[in-house]
Design a protein around this motif. Structure first.
Motif, PDB file in Angstrom:
ATOM      1  N   ARG A 248       2.734   6.784  -4.888  1.00  0.00           N
ATOM      2  CA  ARG A 248       2.473   7.307  -6.229  1.00  0.00           C
ATOM      3  C   ARG A 248       1.383   8.374  -6.177  1.00  0.00           C
ATOM      4  NH1 ARG A 248       3.187   5.484 -11.759  1.00  0.00           N
ATOM      5  NH2 ARG A 248       4.401   3.771 -10.947  1.00  0.00           N
ATOM      6  N   PHE A 249       0.326   8.094  -5.430  1.00  0.00           N
ATOM      7  CA  PHE A 249      -0.757   9.071  -5.335  1.00  0.00           C
ATOM      8  C   PHE A 249      -0.304  10.346  -4.618  1.00  0.00           C
ATOM      9  CE2 PHE A 249      -3.716   5.524  -6.219  1.00  0.00           C
ATOM     10  CZ  PHE A 249      -4.503   6.151  -7.147  1.00  0.00           C
ATOM     11  N   LEU A 250       0.472  10.164  -3.558  1.00  0.00           N
ATOM     12  CA  LEU A 250       0.918  11.336  -2.804  1.00  0.00           C
ATOM     13  C   LEU A 250       1.808  12.215  -3.672  1.00  0.00           C
ATOM     14  CD1 LEU A 250       1.571   9.669   0.677  1.00  0.00           C
ATOM     15  CD2 LEU A 250      -0.319  11.184   0.031  1.00  0.00           C
ATOM     16  N   LYS A 251       2.654  11.544  -4.480  1.00  0.00           N
ATOM     17  CA  LYS A 251       3.542  12.299  -5.360  1.00  0.00           C
ATOM     18  C   LYS A 251       2.713  13.037  -6.427  1.00  0.00           C
ATOM     19  CE  LYS A 251       6.730   9.937  -7.711  1.00  0.00           C
ATOM     20  NZ  LYS A 251       6.468  10.390  -9.085  1.00  0.00           N
ATOM     21  N   VAL A 252       1.708  12.348  -6.920  1.00  0.00           N
ATOM     22  CA  VAL A 252       0.830  12.962  -7.925  1.00  0.00           C
ATOM     23  C   VAL A 252       0.139  14.190  -7.337  1.00  0.00           C
ATOM     24  CG1 VAL A 252      -1.358  12.637  -9.134  1.00  0.00           C
ATOM     25  CG2 VAL A 252       0.447  10.922  -9.333  1.00  0.00           C
TER      26      VAL A 252
ATOM     27  N   GLN B 224       1.926   2.113  -3.501  1.00  0.00           N
ATOM     28  CA  GLN B 224       0.874   2.688  -4.328  1.00  0.00           C
ATOM     29  C   GLN B 224       0.408   4.030  -3.794  1.00  0.00           C
ATOM     30  OE1 GLN B 224      -1.862  -0.752  -4.790  1.00  0.00           O
ATOM     31  NE2 GLN B 224      -0.818  -1.027  -6.738  1.00  0.00           N
ATOM     32  N   SER B 225       0.377   4.141  -2.467  1.00  0.00           N
ATOM     33  CA  SER B 225       0.022   5.434  -1.890  1.00  0.00           C
ATOM     34  C   SER B 225       1.059   6.480  -2.272  1.00  0.00           C
ATOM     35  CB  SER B 225      -0.044   5.339  -0.369  1.00  0.00           C
ATOM     36  OG  SER B 225      -1.097   4.511   0.034  1.00  0.00           O
TER      37      SER B 225
ATOM     38  N   ALA C 118       0.832  -1.195   0.000  1.00  0.00           N
ATOM     39  CA  ALA C 118       0.000   0.000   0.000  1.00  0.00           C
ATOM     40  C   ALA C 118       0.870   1.250   0.000  1.00  0.00           C
ATOM     41  CB  ALA C 118      -0.926   0.001   1.212  1.00  0.00           C
TER      42      ALA C 118
END
Lengths: 178, 178
Positions: free
Chosen positions: A132-136, A129-130, A126
């Motif tokens: 990646r979202f946080l960076k986005v 994958q998290s 997690a």
DNA sequence: TATTTACGTCAACTATATTGACATAAATCT
DNA sequence: AGATTTATGTCAATATAGTTGACGTAAATA
């Protein structure tokens, strides 16, 4: 040449707009494909080290996030057959990443929980994958940040949304009051 | 109880914020899963009528959108082995949905094109998936609309973005000047 | 001419899914 | 209490989509 303001010009503009919005939609289709490909790729590498695949990941993830999940509920989330789930689940049980306890109110049910080791792997996956979202979210302009979850939610079949909302609420509760 | 303004309160707030952003990211992970599941489900039903699967869809889609695509370029997009591609591609060639012409500058290359029938199926499939996006755009507040493609693009591996951008530009050119 | 490149193909294997049939224990209905 | 339904497990056969490895061929290139 088409005179501006004429009916022909108007029809032309409409066609252009339709083509553009179609083109944009097509672009979104492809972006979604590439984004998902890279999104799952992160986890795949880590899973490979344990000899697991995506199927194991999904089971581990949902069991970890919703402790006490029953087989039926898991099947409903994953949309696969029990035979297909069973193979993967058995491997996770045998490897000691997930454990099943008999239901208290209904002893036919098997309530699924991650073990300490399973929870650790689930957390590591997690985190990937998290991240990646946080960076986005960090890259995106503030105004676009809230839009992401709205957008993804809107992409879900309308008749499925209540179920997903309930699932998320349940996972959140499990997290707040463990 | 923690005194407000104290160091402990501050640490608490930070932990809370971290937990929240993590929780949000986890929610996005799941929303992405559900959204993609429903997104591909649309096309699956239509593909089934032709005896095709997702693999065929991807090949048909990218060939249709980038006419004259070579095998190597397609492999690069799909990230599968040539053996895996070949089985699917052969079925599409045999069924008359795709055709291959020898390259003009390099006759070893096989340039791939959709046939009329292939283009029609590709269009129908794309229409299904575009429709979902168009509906989503309609549902979303205007400010969130542009954010979707920005978001998806940001989800792609940074080192892949240039390649994807080039691919999209190429597809757009092929569409504008056929 | 020698080598590299673009592509095809045969074979064996893995992972993930399916359908269908049957089994068992616990809960529930009558 | 007995019949039925429900939650789950399991065996078997099959399909799809992918992998690795080895080998072949024609065309381009050094």
């Amino acid at each position: 040449m088409v005179e501006p303001g004429s009916a022909a010009a108007w029809r032309n503009a409409v066609a252009q707009a339709a083509a553009t919005s179609d083109e944009n939609a097509l672009e979104l289709v492809e972006l979604f494909f590439f984004a998902y490909r890279d999104f799952v790729g992160d986890a795949d590498r880590l899973l490979g080290k344990y000899g697991f695949g995506r199927a194991h990941h999904r089971v581990l993830h949902f069991v970890n996030r919703r402790p006490g999940l029953t087989i039926a509920a898991l099947l409903d989330i994953l949309r696969i057959t029990k035979q297909s789930l069973n193979r993967v689940l058995k491997q996770l049980l045998d490897a000691g990443f997930v454990e099943a306890r008999a239901g208290v109110v209904d002893r036919r049910q098997r309530l699924l929980y991650t073990t300490a080791e399973g929870a650790r792997l689930a957390r590591d996956l997690a985190a990937l994958q998290s991240a990646r979202f946080l960076k986005v979210m960090d890259e995106l302009p503030p105004v676009a940040r809230g839009a992401a979850s709205e957008f993804l939610f809107a992409m879900i079949d309308p008749e499925e949304r209540e179920r997903v909302r309930a699932h998320l609420a349940c996972a959140k509760m499990a997290r707040e009051a463990p």
